[in-house]
Scaffold this motif. Structure first.
Motif, PDB file in Angstrom:
ATOM      1  N   THR A 298      67.018  70.576  57.062  1.00 49.05           N
ATOM      2  CA  THR A 298      67.067  71.349  55.826  1.00 49.05           C
ATOM      3  C   THR A 298      68.524  71.587  55.450  1.00 49.05           C
ATOM      4  N   ALA A 299      68.749  72.363  54.388  1.00 49.27           N
ATOM      5  CA  ALA A 299      70.115  72.723  53.982  1.00 49.27           C
ATOM      6  C   ALA A 299      70.694  73.754  54.940  1.00 49.27           C
ATOM      7  N   ASP A 300      71.997  73.661  55.195  1.00 48.31           N
ATOM      8  CA  ASP A 300      72.669  74.697  55.987  1.00 48.31           C
ATOM      9  C   ASP A 300      72.795  75.974  55.159  1.00 48.31           C
ATOM     10  N   ALA A 301      72.818  77.109  55.854  1.00 46.15           N
ATOM     11  CA  ALA A 301      73.113  78.385  55.190  1.00 46.15           C
ATOM     12  C   ALA A 301      74.604  78.670  55.335  1.00 46.15           C
ATOM     13  N   ILE A 302      75.285  78.875  54.227  1.00 48.53           N
ATOM     14  CA  ILE A 302      76.694  79.274  54.259  1.00 48.53           C
ATOM     15  C   ILE A 302      76.765  80.748  54.660  1.00 48.53           C
ATOM     16  N   THR A 303      75.891  81.540  54.043  1.00 44.49           N
ATOM     17  CA  THR A 303      75.818  82.957  54.413  1.00 44.49           C
ATOM     18  C   THR A 303      74.439  83.510  54.066  1.00 44.49           C
ATOM     19  N   VAL A 304      73.992  84.467  54.863  1.00 39.16           N
ATOM     20  CA  VAL A 304      72.753  85.212  54.593  1.00 39.16           C
ATOM     21  C   VAL A 304      73.169  86.665  54.429  1.00 39.16           C
ATOM     22  N   ASP A 305      72.949  87.203  53.230  1.00 37.79           N
ATOM     23  CA  ASP A 305      73.426  88.545  52.893  1.00 37.79           C
ATOM     24  C   ASP A 305      72.217  89.443  52.622  1.00 37.79           C
ATOM     25  N   ARG A 306      71.845  90.234  53.619  1.00 37.87           N
ATOM     26  CA  ARG A 306      70.649  91.077  53.479  1.00 37.87           C
ATOM     27  C   ARG A 306      70.892  92.254  52.534  1.00 37.87           C
ATOM     28  N   GLY A 307      72.144  92.697  52.432  1.00 39.14           N
ATOM     29  CA  GLY A 307      72.460  93.796  51.515  1.00 39.14           C
ATOM     30  C   GLY A 307      72.145  93.435  50.070  1.00 39.14           C
ATOM     31  N   HIS A 308      72.410  92.179  49.710  1.00 38.91           N
ATOM     32  CA  HIS A 308      72.151  91.711  48.338  1.00 38.91           C
ATOM     33  C   HIS A 308      70.864  90.881  48.245  1.00 38.91           C
ATOM     34  N   ASN A 309      70.100  90.807  49.337  1.00 38.01           N
ATOM     35  CA  ASN A 309      68.875  89.982  49.347  1.00 38.01           C
ATOM     36  C   ASN A 309      69.166  88.573  48.833  1.00 38.01           C
ATOM     37  N   THR A 310      70.226  87.985  49.338  1.00 39.77           N
ATOM     38  CA  THR A 310      70.730  86.714  48.811  1.00 39.77           C
ATOM     39  C   THR A 310      71.124  85.770  49.947  1.00 39.77           C
ATOM     40  N   MET A 311      70.930  84.480  49.706  1.00 41.83           N
ATOM     41  CA  MET A 311      71.462  83.459  50.608  1.00 41.83           C
ATOM     42  C   MET A 311      72.307  82.489  49.790  1.00 41.83           C
ATOM     43  N   ILE A 312      73.380  82.012  50.389  1.00 41.80           N
ATOM     44  CA  ILE A 312      74.153  80.921  49.780  1.00 41.80           C
ATOM     45  C   ILE A 312      73.940  79.704  50.676  1.00 41.80           C
ATOM     46  N   LEU A 313      73.375  78.653  50.098  1.00 42.99           N
ATOM     47  CA  LEU A 313      72.954  77.482  50.857  1.00 42.99           C
ATOM     48  C   LEU A 313      73.723  76.241  50.421  1.00 42.99           C
ATOM     49  N   GLU A 314      73.830  75.324  51.338  1.00 42.91           N
ATOM     50  CA  GLU A 314      74.374  73.992  51.032  1.00 42.91           C
ATOM     51  C   GLU A 314      73.573  73.381  49.880  1.00 42.91           C
ATOM     52  N   ASP A 315      74.251  72.758  48.953  1.00 39.17           N
ATOM     53  CA  ASP A 315      73.582  72.019  47.869  1.00 39.17           C
ATOM     54  C   ASP A 315      73.308  70.600  48.365  1.00 39.17           C
ATOM     55  N   LEU A 316      72.045  70.204  48.373  1.00 35.49           N
ATOM     56  CA  LEU A 316      71.671  68.890  48.910  1.00 35.49           C
ATOM     57  C   LEU A 316      71.862  67.754  47.902  1.00 35.49           C
ATOM     58  N   ALA A 317      72.073  68.102  46.631  1.00 33.81           N
ATOM     59  CA  ALA A 317      72.218  67.057  45.603  1.00 33.81           C
ATOM     60  C   ALA A 317      73.397  66.113  45.860  1.00 33.81           C
ATOM     61  N   PRO A 318      74.587  66.603  46.252  1.00 32.19           N
ATOM     62  CA  PRO A 318      75.682  65.667  46.527  1.00 32.19           C
ATOM     63  C   PRO A 318      75.397  64.714  47.686  1.00 32.19           C
ATOM     64  N   CYS A 319      74.470  65.095  48.583  1.00 30.84           N
ATOM     65  CA  CYS A 319      74.064  64.186  49.675  1.00 30.84           C
ATOM     66  C   CYS A 319      72.989  63.210  49.196  1.00 30.84           C
TER      67      CYS A 319
END
Length: 407
Positions: free
Chosen positions: A114-135
């Motif tokens: 799957t995509a890697d997680a750059i960061t998981v931010d529970r305070g903001h209920n947000t994840m920043i994930l690797e974009d798989l489109a360039p791959c």
């Protein structure tokens, strides 16, 4: 739009940790929506464009996917919070998926899961994930659905995921917290019973409008209506002799991405979107995937597909030197068969999954609510020859096996 808190100061330390470069400097960020209207009901997806300079002076231009929980004031958010979907997906990306990746690498089962997680931010209920489109990973066509090559590749990916998760359960049981034992039909939860009741009412309106289907199955389906949540829960129940593992939980065309070779043939596949992952029989993933995502002529090869998954799963567990109990093919087929009611429940989502009309919606409740917008959308997604053909075939199978009778 970028969330106001997503600044260069916020992103820079997180990218430094991910890239293992303490000199990395974020130069700029901007954003675009990552999905079209109606493509993602569970969260807000944004593609961010980031320019940054590495410690060696080189400048990189990268894209990432920002996945945020729905705001509290969106009606369906309440449903998703009750089932801990956001906590669960953050747990998947922060703890479970990295451990599965590590286990697979140790067993020599390489290839991206799957995509890697750059960061998981529970305070903001947000994840920043690797974009798989360039791959060069892209989705297959959800309307045309998957041919045999895409299907077998996906089954091999699921077999890797299921095998690693069996080993994970054995070696790191504490990683699979309580939320991984929650699913659509959990008897102690309520919100999805309203969703499925509405989906089934829409299905019954469709059946009642098809004289042949109504005559053959109408009475039985109307009698089933009040039992579907319990029958769903029974499909997810596992006993001591059943194979149990972590399932993807929402494995259909849009949550699978493929890479292709120069001849246009799929050569690798990854899964995305893990908010519904839960521990149960892997047969649940198979029924859901087969019902929602396969072309008719591929779906007809079901015994071959179940065997393909079984053999890949067994081979992967052998790579792990797994010594636990494992069913024979015959036992596995019986476990799959005992969960066949899941195919009817998965089919309730299928009309909107393969819909190609002009009636757009970004509101999850349009799939099941009896509001004017909801009724119009439901009528539109069911007005399809593909849906009529698919429903007729499924109901004939279920009826022949006695699964439309109260039991």
């Amino acid at each position: 739009m970028l969330p106001s808190w997503l600044t260069t100061d916020y992103l820079q330390p997180r990218l430094r940790a991910y890239c293992k470069d303490e000199q990395l400097k974020v130069l700029g960020i901007w954003a675009k929506p990552a999905t079209g209207k109606g493509e993602n009901f569970v969260g807000v997806m944004t593609r961010i464009y980031v320019d940054y300079q590495l410690g060696d002076g080189s400048v990189q231009k990268k894209t990432y996917i920002v996945k945020q929980a729905l705001p509290d004031n969106v009606p369906q958010a309440e449903v998703f919070f009750e089932y801990e979907l956001y906590t669960r997906e953050m747990d998947m990306y922060e703890f479970v998926l990295p451990k599965l990746k590590e286990l697979l690498q140790q067993a020599g089962l390489d290839g991206k899961l799957t995509a890697d997680a750059i960061t998981v931010d529970r305070g903001h209920n947000t994840m920043i994930l690797e974009d798989l489109a360039p791959c060069k990973f892209v989705n297959a066509d959800r309307v045309k659905q998957l041919d045999m090559a895409h299907t077998k590749l996906t089954l091999e990916m699921l077999a890797k995921f299921h095998a690693a998760a069996i080993v994970l359960q054995e070696r790191h049981p504490n990683l699979l917290t309580k939320c991984f034992y929650t699913h659509f039909f959990s008897r102690d939860k309520k919100a999805y019973s309203e969703v499925f009741a509405g989906l089934f009412r829409a299905f019954l309106r469709f059946i009642d409008g098809q004289p042949n289907l109504k005559n053959a199955y109408g009475d039985k389906l109307h009698q089933l209506r009040t039992h579907i949540m319990e029958y769903g829960a029974r499909a997810y129940d596992v006993n001591a002799s059943d194979l149990s593992t972590l399932n993807h939980g929402d494995c259909w065309t849009t949550n699978i991405m493929f890479q292709y070779d120069d001849a246009g043939k799929p050569r690798s596949v990854v899964a995305i979107d893990f908010q519904f992952s839960n521990c149960t029989s892997p047969a649940i993933d198979l029924h859901y995937f087969f019902t929602t995502s396969l072309r008719e002529e591929v779906r007809d090869k079901e015994p071959e597909l179940v065997e393909h998954h079984y053999k890949a799963l067994r081979a992967n567990l052998e790579r792990f030197s797994y010594k636990g109990s494992f069913p024979t093919l015959q036992e596995y087929v019986l476990q799959f068969e005992r969960r066949r009611f899941m195919s009817l429940l998965a089919h309730l989502f299928k009309p909107c999954m393969i819909y190609n009309g002009s009636e757009e919606t970004s509101d999850f409740s349009s799939l099941y609510a009896e509001s004017p917008d909801g009724l119009r959308y439901q009528k539109s997604v069911y007005a399809s020859e593909a849906v009529i053909r698919s429903a007729a075939k499924l109901l004939a199978t279920l009826d022949a096996k006695g699964l439309l009778d109260l039991h």
